[in-house]
Design an enzyme around this catalytic site. Structure first.
Site, short mmCIF file in Angstrom:
data_model
loop_
_atom_site.label_atom_id
_atom_site.label_comp_id
_atom_site.label_asym_id
_atom_site.label_seq_id
_atom_site.Cartn_x
_atom_site.Cartn_y
_atom_site.Cartn_z
CB SER A 4 -51.13 23.87 15.65
OG SER A 4 -51.74 22.71 15.11
CD GLU A 39 6.11 -6.45 -14.43
OE1 GLU A 39 5.29 -5.53 -14.42
OE2 GLU A 39 5.84 -7.59 -14.02
NE ARG A 63 -1.91 6.23 -13.47
CZ ARG A 63 -2.09 4.99 -13.92
NH1 ARG A 63 -2.91 4.78 -14.92
NH2 ARG A 63 -1.45 3.97 -13.38
N GLY A 68 2.13 -7.55 -16.31
CA GLY A 68 3.19 -8.52 -16.48
C GLY A 68 2.61 -9.76 -17.13
NE ARG A 86 -55.18 30.81 22.48
CZ ARG A 86 -55.50 29.61 21.97
NH1 ARG A 86 -54.60 28.86 21.41
NH2 ARG A 86 -56.74 29.21 22.01
CE1 TYR A 133 0.93 -5.74 -5.73
CE2 TYR A 133 -0.30 -7.80 -5.58
CZ TYR A 133 0.86 -7.12 -5.88
OH TYR A 133 1.97 -7.80 -6.30
CG ASN A 166 1.79 -11.13 -11.76
OD1 ASN A 166 1.24 -11.87 -10.95
ND2 ASN A 166 2.69 -10.21 -11.42
CB ALA A 222 -0.91 0.00 1.22
C1 UD1 Z 1 2.54 -5.05 -11.01
C2 UD1 Z 1 3.26 -6.31 -11.45
C3 UD1 Z 1 2.68 -6.82 -12.77
C4 UD1 Z 1 1.19 -7.05 -12.60
C5 UD1 Z 1 0.52 -5.81 -12.09
C6 UD1 Z 1 -0.92 -6.10 -11.72
C7 UD1 Z 1 5.55 -6.10 -10.62
C8 UD1 Z 1 6.94 -5.74 -10.97
N1 UD1 Z 1 4.66 -6.02 -11.61
O1 UD1 Z 1 2.80 -4.08 -12.01
O2 UD1 Z 1 3.31 -8.03 -13.15
O3 UD1 Z 1 0.64 -7.44 -13.84
O4 UD1 Z 1 1.16 -5.33 -10.88
O5 UD1 Z 1 -1.58 -4.93 -11.43
O6 UD1 Z 1 5.27 -6.45 -9.50
N2 UD1 Z 1 3.91 -0.76 -4.65
C9 UD1 Z 1 4.56 -0.50 -3.46
N3 UD1 Z 1 5.85 -0.11 -3.49
C10 UD1 Z 1 6.56 0.04 -4.64
C11 UD1 Z 1 5.88 -0.22 -5.85
C12 UD1 Z 1 4.57 -0.63 -5.82
O7 UD1 Z 1 3.97 -0.61 -2.40
O8 UD1 Z 1 7.75 0.39 -4.56
C13 UD1 Z 1 2.53 -1.20 -4.63
C14 UD1 Z 1 1.61 -0.18 -5.27
O9 UD1 Z 1 1.05 0.68 -4.31
C15 UD1 Z 1 0.54 -1.06 -5.90
C16 UD1 Z 1 1.26 -2.37 -6.17
O10 UD1 Z 1 2.42 -2.37 -5.37
O11 UD1 Z 1 -0.49 -1.32 -5.00
C17 UD1 Z 1 1.58 -2.59 -7.63
O12 UD1 Z 1 2.43 -1.54 -8.05
P1 UD1 Z 1 2.36 -0.96 -9.50
O13 UD1 Z 1 3.44 0.03 -9.70
O14 UD1 Z 1 0.98 -0.53 -9.80
O15 UD1 Z 1 2.69 -2.28 -10.34
P2 UD1 Z 1 2.53 -2.50 -11.85
O16 UD1 Z 1 3.59 -1.76 -12.56
O17 UD1 Z 1 1.14 -2.23 -12.25
#
Ligand code: UD1
Ligand code: CA
Length: 453
Positions: free
Chosen positions: A401, A150, A13, A135, A436, A98, A165, A7
């Site tokens: 009333s 990826e 975004r 991925g 009254r 996640y 993935n 998290a």
């Molecule tokens: C990741 C997966 C990808 C998968 C996709 C699914 C990896 C390298 N790739 O890609 O294979 O298809 O999720 O949605 O794992 N987060 C952290 N710390 C960090 C980076 C990310 O806590 O340093 C958390 C983010 O808050 C998020 C989750 O990990 O909840 C996924 O991160 P995000 O950057 O969205 O991964 P993707 O590039 O989408």
């Protein structure tokens, strides 16, 4: 099994000051949904990896049993899981979830957990028509998973793979610890990818299992307000379907919002655009009119709430008629067959069986007995500017009333207050109390006439 929830992402975004994982879905932070699901699995420890928004996330969730690991800076999903490792024990398995994938179901996760057993690496994967951004799961001709690539690192041919993935996986902790120590960041994003553990597992001869979710939407993540709104509608529609499966009549299943827990008896009917918040219980044959907001309430059997009513922290007995345009505020307790009509507000008051306040009234900090009639325009003056005081209205009272009852004050059993009474002293039982000026008519009085100039 232990659970790690990622998290830490910034959620740029979302364009919001509120950290992404705290953005509400059905009235509850997305991260809260994930924690609830993890709890349903009867997981051991639950560790949240947080970063952006830091303490706000911890405070908001306020769950004492969660473990927290800070990830700063954020160097990728592999790096994120590494921050949680000190909290995990080597003889257990861990599930990675996640914080921004809020609708994942316990059923799907249980199947993933079973597939992992104690020794395998289990991946939750899904086949998408448009796999862009995810991925890709790469398999050998025998169909065994060999690694994950990826999007940004994938070749043209690899990008054509539709099995992706979801990110959700289960792994033995000791293995995971070793693999993560071997993951590098030599890739297109310069990040430590959690997904690289798959190739390492293959090298180590660890068996890899894949499991598919019961429904694809369970694995949808939220990166923008648009996606959040899409998931909200999807989730609400699922709730509506469950209610209908249980026999509830929804005039339009696309126009109901449940932000909490809604428990319904038999033959409940809910008209359009109603919002239910917190825990709401509707008894048998309850009908809720259009455009009502009901929060933390227990509504007795057969009670009707007419359109545009607002009900909060309220208990209503059976066969009441409330609204349209009624408002019951916290601490309202209605007996059976109580009628509250339009523009009637009740707060911190008990109104007993068969009593009625049918038109524009304020009943605050009052104890109202049975068979009482509260006339239009009646107000309990409960607040003297500094303190609140109670008004007691005993059984069988009739309040004319436009009366004001200046609390603390008591109206005795069977008393009648004449219309327009300003009651500052207790009214004795069974008598008529009037306060009254006597009515007076002046014979021969003439209206002024305009002077001619
Ligand atoms: C990741 C997966 C990808 C998968 C996709 C699914 C990896 C390298 N790739 O890609 O294979 O298809 O999720 O949605 O794992 N987060 C952290 N710390 C960090 C980076 C990310 O806590 O340093 C958390 C983010 O808050 C998020 C989750 O990990 O909840 C996924 O991160 P995000 O950057 O969205 O991964 P993707 O590039 O989408
Ligand atoms: Ca990324």
């Amino acid at each position: 099994m232990e659970v790690v929830i990622l998290a830490a992402g910034k959620g740029t975004r979302m364009r919001s000051a509120l950290p992404k994982v705290l953005q509400p879905l059905a009235g509850r932070a997305m991260l809260g949904h994930v924690v609830d699901t993890a709890r349903a699995l009867e997981a051991g420890r639950i560790c949240v990896v947080y970063g952006h928004g830091g303490e706000v996330v911890r405070e908001h969730l306020g769950m004492a049993d969660l473990l927290w690991a800070r990830q700063e800076p954020q160097l990728g999903t592999g790096h994120a899981v590494q921050q949680a490792l000190p909290h995990l024990s080597d003889d257990d398995v861990v599930m990675v979830l996640y914080g921004d994938v809020p609708l994942i179901s316990a059923t799907t996760l249980e199947r993933l957990q079973q597939a992992a057993g104690g020794t395998r690496l289990a991946l939750l994967t899904v086949a998408l028509d448009d796999p862009t951004g995810y991925g890709r799961i790469l398999r050998n001709p025998a169909g065994e998973v060999v690694r994950i690539v990826e999007q940004k690192d994938a070749s043209e041919a690899e990008r054509a793979v539709r099995e992706v993935n979801t990110g959700i996986l289960v792994a033995p902790v000791a293995r995971l610890r070793d693999w993560l120590s071997r993951v590098g960041n030599d890739n297109a994003q310069g990040e430590y990818y959690l997904t690289d553990i798959v190739g390492l597992a293959v090298e180590d001869g660890v068996e890899i299992a894949t499991v598919q979710p019961s429904a694809v939407w369970e694995t949808l993540g939220v990166n923008s307000k648009r996606q959040l709104a899409e998931l909200e509608r999807l989730h609400q529609r699922n709730i509506a379907d469950r209610l209908m499966d249980d026999g509830v009549t929804l005039i339009d299943p696309a126009r109901i919002d449940v932000r909490g827990q809604l428990v319904c008896g038999r033959d409940v009917e809910i008209d359009i655009n109603c919002v239910f918040e917190g825990r709401v219980e509707l008894g048998d044959n309850v009908r809720i009119g259009a455009h009502c907001v009901v929060r933390n309430a227990v509504i007795g059997a057969g009670t009707r709430i007419a359109p545009f009513s607002h009900v909060e922290d309220t208990i209503m007995g059976a066969a009441c008629m409330v609204g349209p345009y009624a408002r019951t505020r916290p601490g309202t307790v209605l007996g059976e067959d109580v009628h509250l009509g339009n523009f009637v507000e009740v707060k911190n008051s008990r109104i007993d069986n068969h009593s009625k306040a049918n038109h524009l009234a304020y009943v605050g900090d009052a104890d109202v007995g049975q068979r009482v009639n509260v006339g239009a325009g009646t107000i309990t003056c409960n607040y003297d500017g500094a303190n609140k005081h109670r008004t007691v209205i005993e059984d069988d009272v009739f309040i004319g009333s436009d009366s004001q009852l200046v609390a603390p004050v008591r109206v005795g059993k069977g008393a009648t207050l004449a219309a327009g009474t300003t009651l500052t002293k207790d009214a004795p039982p069974q008598q008529l109390t009037v306060s009254r000026a006597k009515q007076l008519s002046i014979a021969g009085w003439k209206r002024p006439v305009k002077k001619s100039s």
